[in-house]
Design an enzyme around this catalytic site. Structure first.
Site: not given
Length: 335
Positions: A127, A152
């Site tokens: 990501s 995350y």
């Protein structure tokens, strides 16, 4: 090829699976169809895949090791694309354990299954959030990413480290893709475009964080899938130019690569909303708020390495992508 796609009922996974099936690959989809967002949307995506003769599906979680191992043993995939994960920055603030279970425990299960299954190449979702507190733009895979600002992001950084370890120890070829704000038809309901469209059509106000000033490298789904396929088809070798005295974080002496996959053209959130308003023919009532904890002010992908190695060239401007999304949304939800 026989390709196992985890997260096959997800936004990127379902679109990728369609493309792989269209070119003649055998695809095993693996997904737990959880309720992080409306499972009926996941089921609708899956329904597009099930008529294909070359598609099979297993329902299971990555952290369910026996089910995952059976799927690998039965299907014997040649290549694997791991897109299943607990997504979302803000949700990681309230439910951190979901990220440890899916993104860390789940990912080690995938790595072990690939290792013991003789998989030729593992491509996995990282990501843009790994860049965290970095402010030098555009973000480059040659930059250090040691300051995540959400759990995350930390789990995605951990995935890259875990993958490198397996590439080094077991010569498992791995490629990590740092996705930059993916959007388009069949998208995720927790993402800004989906939320804004639903609320504007319902006459409800939208929450605009950082007063709409932050920028995102919004990347259209078809451009993303094209990049995923190009990397899947290119099995990495050790980088002959890798210098352990000046190590490049994006490559290795092991068969390991990390790439940015983005549009290479950031857009301010306020402009993104303006394009959406024009397409909907309605003005949004905006609630202007500060930047959310865990979010970053700007993202901008330097895709030089991906373009050099695969010929990746993103080609969809937000005006086109938003137009296609709204057409899909109105048809799917009949609004």
């Amino acid at each position: 090829m026989r390709i196992l796609v985890t997260g096959a009922a997800g936004f990127i996974g379902s679109t990728l699976s369609e493309r792989l099936l269209a070119r003649g690959d055998d695809v095993l989809g693996y997904d737990n169809l959880n309720d992080y967002y409306d499972p009926t949307l996941k089921e609708a995506r899956l329904a597009k895949l099930t008529p294909h003769a070359n598609f099979r599906f297993v329902r299971g979680s990555l952290e369910d090791r026996p089910t995952l191992e059976r799927a690998f043993a039965d299907f014997r995939p040649q290549r694997v694309v791991n897109l299943a994960a607990q997504a979302g920055v803000r949700y990681s603030l309230t439910n951190p354990y979901a990220y440890i279970e899916a993104n860390l425990v789940g990912f080690i299960n995938v790595l072990e299954a690939c290792r013991h299954g003789g998989v030729e190449h593992l491509v996995y979702a990282s990501s843009s959030s790994v860049y965290g507190a970095n402010r030098k733009l555009p973000f480059s895979v040659q930059d250090a990413v040691d300051h995540p600002v959400s759990l995350y992001a930390a789990t995605k950084k951990a995935n890259e480290l875990m993958a490198h370890t397996y590439s080094h120890l077991y010569r498992l070829p791995t490629t990590g893709l740092r996705f930059f704000t993916v959007y388009g038809p069949w998208g995720r309901p927790d993402m800004a475009l989906f939320l804004f469209t639903r609320k504007i059509l319902a006459g409800e106000p939208i929450e605009v964080f950082n007063h709409g000033k932050h920028t995102r490298d919004f990347t259209y789904i078809d451009d993303i899938v094209e990049g995923v396929i190009r990397t899947l088809d290119r099995v990495p070798d050790g980088d002959p130019a890798f210098d352990p005295l000046r190590p490049n974080p994006g490559s290795s002496a092991a068969p390991y690569r990390v790439y940015n996959i983005g549009n290479n053209q950031p857009v301010e959130l306020a402009r993104y909303i303006e394009v959406l308003e024009q397409k909907l023919g309605r003005s949004a009532e905006k609630i202007l708020l500060p930047l959310q904890p865990g979010d970053v002010p700007d993202t901008y992908a330097d895709v030089a390495e991906l373009s050099r190695d695969t010929g990746y060239t993103p080609s969809t401007p937000v005006e086109v992508g938003i137009d296609r999304f709204v057409d899909w949304y109105r048809a799917f939800y009949r609004v």
